[in-house]
Design a protein around this motif. Structure first.
Motif, mmCIF file in Angstrom:
data_model
loop_
_atom_site.group_PDB
_atom_site.id
_atom_site.type_symbol
_atom_site.label_atom_id
_atom_site.label_comp_id
_atom_site.label_asym_id
_atom_site.label_seq_id
_atom_site.Cartn_x
_atom_site.Cartn_y
_atom_site.Cartn_z
ATOM 1 N N GLU A 130 1.119 -1.084 0.476
ATOM 2 C CA GLU A 130 -0.005 -0.052 0.168
ATOM 3 C C GLU A 130 1.104 1.417 0.207
ATOM 4 O OE1 GLU A 130 -3.292 2.541 2.342
ATOM 5 O OE2 GLU A 130 -2.204 0.589 3.255
ATOM 6 N N THR A 131 0.573 1.989 -1.097
ATOM 7 C CA THR A 131 1.503 3.443 -1.462
ATOM 8 C C THR A 131 -0.041 4.971 -1.293
ATOM 9 O OG1 THR A 131 3.197 2.047 -2.947
ATOM 10 C CG2 THR A 131 3.016 4.853 -2.757
ATOM 11 N N GLU A 132 0.932 5.632 -0.130
ATOM 12 C CA GLU A 132 0.620 7.235 -0.240
ATOM 13 C C GLU A 132 1.531 7.962 -0.973
ATOM 14 O OE1 GLU A 132 -0.655 10.179 3.702
ATOM 15 O OE2 GLU A 132 0.064 7.865 4.092
ATOM 16 N N GLU A 133 0.511 8.809 -1.433
ATOM 17 C CA GLU A 133 2.185 9.977 -2.053
ATOM 18 C C GLU A 133 2.143 11.217 -0.803
ATOM 19 O OE1 GLU A 133 1.170 13.757 -4.877
ATOM 20 O OE2 GLU A 133 1.894 11.142 -5.790
ATOM 21 N N ILE A 134 2.922 11.642 -0.020
ATOM 22 C CA ILE A 134 3.054 12.729 0.275
ATOM 23 C C ILE A 134 3.109 13.455 0.503
ATOM 24 C CG2 ILE A 134 4.648 13.098 2.847
ATOM 25 C CD1 ILE A 134 3.338 10.634 2.759
ATOM 26 N N TYR A 135 4.336 14.505 -0.497
ATOM 27 C CA TYR A 135 4.044 15.935 -1.260
ATOM 28 C C TYR A 135 4.786 15.347 -2.234
ATOM 29 C CZ TYR A 135 5.983 20.405 -1.298
ATOM 30 O OH TYR A 135 6.634 21.569 -1.990
ATOM 31 N N ALA A 136 4.764 15.815 -3.863
ATOM 32 C CA ALA A 136 5.505 16.361 -4.915
ATOM 33 C C ALA A 136 5.787 17.722 -5.694
ATOM 34 C CB ALA A 136 4.708 14.957 -6.206
ATOM 35 N N ARG A 137 6.296 17.746 -6.248
ATOM 36 C CA ARG A 137 6.329 18.830 -7.326
ATOM 37 C C ARG A 137 7.207 19.028 -8.527
ATOM 38 N NH1 ARG A 137 10.678 23.120 -5.421
ATOM 39 N NH2 ARG A 137 12.223 22.001 -6.653
ATOM 40 N N TYR A 138 6.675 19.264 -9.668
ATOM 41 C CA TYR A 138 7.216 19.480 -11.210
ATOM 42 C C TYR A 138 8.171 20.220 -10.990
ATOM 43 C CZ TYR A 138 2.804 16.947 -12.607
ATOM 44 O OH TYR A 138 2.231 15.470 -12.544
ATOM 45 N N ASP A 139 9.278 19.436 -12.141
ATOM 46 C CA ASP A 139 10.636 20.992 -12.189
ATOM 47 C C ASP A 139 10.460 20.601 -13.632
ATOM 48 O OD1 ASP A 139 11.162 21.550 -9.923
ATOM 49 O OD2 ASP A 139 11.256 19.814 -8.838
ATOM 50 N N HIS A 140 11.099 21.835 -14.219
ATOM 51 C CA HIS A 140 11.486 22.131 -15.333
ATOM 52 C C HIS A 140 12.515 21.272 -16.359
ATOM 53 C CE1 HIS A 140 14.529 24.908 -13.575
ATOM 54 N NE2 HIS A 140 14.991 24.986 -15.000
ATOM 55 N N ARG A 141 13.251 20.660 -15.936
ATOM 56 C CA ARG A 141 14.441 20.173 -16.215
ATOM 57 C C ARG A 141 14.708 18.729 -15.658
ATOM 58 N NH1 ARG A 141 18.281 24.006 -13.304
ATOM 59 N NH2 ARG A 141 19.808 22.026 -11.297
ATOM 60 N N GLU A 142 15.963 18.112 -16.540
ATOM 61 C CA GLU A 142 15.433 16.202 -16.056
ATOM 62 C C GLU A 142 16.809 16.505 -15.343
ATOM 63 O OE1 GLU A 142 16.411 11.673 -17.776
ATOM 64 O OE2 GLU A 142 16.731 13.910 -19.055
ATOM 65 N N LYS A 143 18.293 17.202 -16.483
ATOM 66 C CA LYS A 143 20.042 17.086 -15.424
ATOM 67 C C LYS A 143 19.147 17.936 -14.457
ATOM 68 C CE LYS A 143 24.120 18.782 -16.831
ATOM 69 N NZ LYS A 143 24.317 17.186 -15.591
ATOM 70 N N SER A 144 20.254 16.826 -13.098
ATOM 71 C CA SER A 144 20.111 17.446 -12.321
ATOM 72 C C SER A 144 18.688 18.086 -11.807
ATOM 73 C CB SER A 144 21.323 18.947 -11.576
ATOM 74 O OG SER A 144 22.385 18.351 -11.981
ATOM 75 N N GLY A 145 17.355 17.368 -11.758
ATOM 76 C CA GLY A 145 16.674 18.014 -11.614
ATOM 77 C C GLY A 145 15.697 16.853 -10.318
ATOM 78 N N GLU A 146 16.695 16.765 -9.462
ATOM 79 C CA GLU A 146 15.484 15.745 -8.295
ATOM 80 C C GLU A 146 15.985 16.198 -7.200
ATOM 81 O OE1 GLU A 146 19.392 14.258 -10.157
ATOM 82 O OE2 GLU A 146 18.419 12.845 -11.202
ATOM 83 N N TRP A 147 15.456 15.514 -6.011
ATOM 84 C CA TRP A 147 15.544 15.687 -4.964
ATOM 85 C C TRP A 147 15.906 14.309 -4.794
ATOM 86 C CZ3 TRP A 147 9.730 16.603 -3.763
ATOM 87 C CH2 TRP A 147 9.788 17.983 -4.573
ATOM 88 N N HIS A 148 17.260 14.017 -3.378
ATOM 89 C CA HIS A 148 18.067 13.086 -3.863
ATOM 90 C C HIS A 148 17.440 12.750 -1.958
ATOM 91 C CE1 HIS A 148 21.132 13.065 -7.246
ATOM 92 N NE2 HIS A 148 20.390 13.170 -6.828
ATOM 93 N N ASP A 149 16.967 13.385 -1.826
ATOM 94 C CA ASP A 149 16.946 13.063 -0.415
ATOM 95 C C ASP A 149 15.388 14.684 0.937
ATOM 96 O OD1 ASP A 149 17.515 11.577 2.292
ATOM 97 O OD2 ASP A 149 18.831 13.918 3.368
#
Length: 456
Positions: A130-149
């Protein structure tokens, strides 16, 4: 015709053939025996270990895998493009929260100029799925476009390491309002670090300190500044607590996942994966300074990205390009090891978040160990593969080999990369000599433009 010259040329040709054949054999072997997590069936099983072990991948495949205490596979998911930090959820034995990223390649309402990313924090029960989404956001690029932690502060607030904007922020996950934010530009010049604006600070880790003298503060890893810093939400950067300095590679070199060990466990101390230096190490806070008290590496370790001190003194490590997760005992011996194609983070759920409950190296009396030989039980350490792995590390720029391995096929490690380079260089040298020999046979001669003129 000069017989000696012909014999010398034939010997060189034979040498080139041998190099190409051996290098091709290494590549073929790697292709046949490389690690893979392309499907649940490909995931290797583990030896039994106390507690559940969860590992994420963020490279060639994006996966989150959970091993039960008996070593069987309890959970597997690859629905996201990449998975990064994973943490246990308090009071829920087999529930975790993790940060993941989805790459959007198709033009649409959420991405008008692909590629874009969607960063998400999710909670999953490993037993039920069972999976629950806690928080999310769209970002404008792929390269170095992540949240690592991300790290949880309380029931409604998390702190996020935002690589996209080079910021650390605290958000209320119920209202989705950002209630506190620190921008790296407030303390660091943009002409340092990585390339601005595409990959400048690369903030890859945050940790909310829950107890001790630093309680309430946030530990942050600025990878491209080679520093671990401490933030106070009222005062900002605590400069006197900074560990490392930009380009001071003897201390840290593009580190990942520093863990803070508080005073009641023998700290203040920081355990960190010193990635580009191919080691894990620990620093103790003494008389207002950070002093190295422990380090560990072996001949196989390449680009580790997580290290957690477990209760009892063992250290759990994600060795990314060493293609394994491993557990090291206080004597420095590997007591548990699982092959993983590209691990990012590893957690032992029953021991708490990161290094919670783990003691400092100083309190445990750990001795540093830098092992000169790889694991004898590792089939990938055998000649000629082990030799090529060492050559790749010694002769080629470290960041080049890491980047090449990161984007190469899942089975292609440093040894296979070195073999491919060997084939290319051998082919170039062979072709150059054949052209030179052919021109010489046709009577074409080359004279050097540099000559010595005798004194008059």
């Amino acid at each position: 015709m000069n017989v000696r010259s012909v014999l010398t040329r034939n010997r060189l040709r034979a040498t080139f053939v041998i190099v190409v054949v051996l290098s091709s054999a290494v590549i073929a072997y790697g292709s046949a025996h490389g690690r893979s997590t392309a499907s649940e069936a490909d995931v290797p099983r583990a030896e039994p270990r106390d507690g559940h072990t969860v590992v994420t991948e963020s490279g060639r495949y994006g996966t989150i895998v959970a091993y039960a205490p008996d070593g069987s596979l309890e959970y597997y998911d690859s629905s996201h493009t990449k998975y990064f930090d994973v943490d246990p959820v308090d009071s829920e034995a087999t529930t975790v929260e993790y940060a993941a990223t989805d790459t959007i390649h198709t033009e649409g309402p959420t991405c008008r100029t692909p590629p874009c990313t969607r960063n998400v924090v999710e909670r999953v029960n490993l037993s039920t799925g069972e999976t629950e989404e806690i928080y999310a956001r769209y970002d404008h690029r792929e390269k170095s476009g992540e949240w690592h932690d991300v790290d949880r502060i309380d029931d409604t607030h998390i702190v996020v390491a935002d690589i996209v904007a080079d910021q650390v922020f605290v958000v209320d996950t119920e209202t989705e309002l950002v209630e506190w934010l620190w921008d790296a530009q407030s303390e660091f010049p943009v002409d340092g670090g990585g390339a601005y604006p595409t990959n400048w600070a690369h903030i890859n880790d945050v940790e909310y300190v829950e107890r001790g003298e630093q309680a309430g503060r946030i530990v942050v890893s600025l990878r491209n500044q080679d520093q671990v810093v401490f933030l106070d939400r009222d005062e900002g950067l605590l400069e006197e607590w900074t560990l490392g300095a930009e380009d001071d590679y003897d201390v840290l070199y593009e580190q990942h996942n520093p863990d803070y060990i508080p005073e009641d466990e023998g700290g203040p101390a920081v355990l960190v994966a010193d990635s580009e230096n191919d080691r894990v190490q620990e620093f103790q806070r003494e008389d207002g300074e950070w002093n190295r008290t422990w380090e560990w590496t072996d001949a196989r370790m390449e680009w580790p990205r997580d290290a957690d001190r477990l209760p009892g003194g063992n250290t759990l490590v994600a060795d990314t390009h060493g293609e394994r997760i491993l557990e090291i005992d206080p004597d420095g011996d590997i007591v548990w090891e699982v092959p993983v194609s590209h691990p990012y983070d590893v957690e032992r759920l029953e021991t708490g978040d990161e290094s919670t409950g783990g003691q400092s190296a100083a309190q445990l009396g750990l001795e540093s160990r830098t092992v000169g030989a790889g694991n004898a039980n590792d089939e990938r350490s055998l000649l000629p593969i082990g030799t090529l792995r060492s050559l790749a590390r010694d002769l080629l720029p470290h960041r080049l080999t890491n980047a090449a391995v990161y984007v190469s096929p899942v089975w292609m490690g440093a040894s296979e990369f070195a073999a491919a380079i060997g084939i290319g260089l051998t082919g170039l040298a062979w072709a150059t000599l054949e052209v030179k020999w052919g021109l010489a046979a046709a009577g074409v001669r080359f004279r050097t433009p540099v000559y010595r003129q005798d004194d008059e």
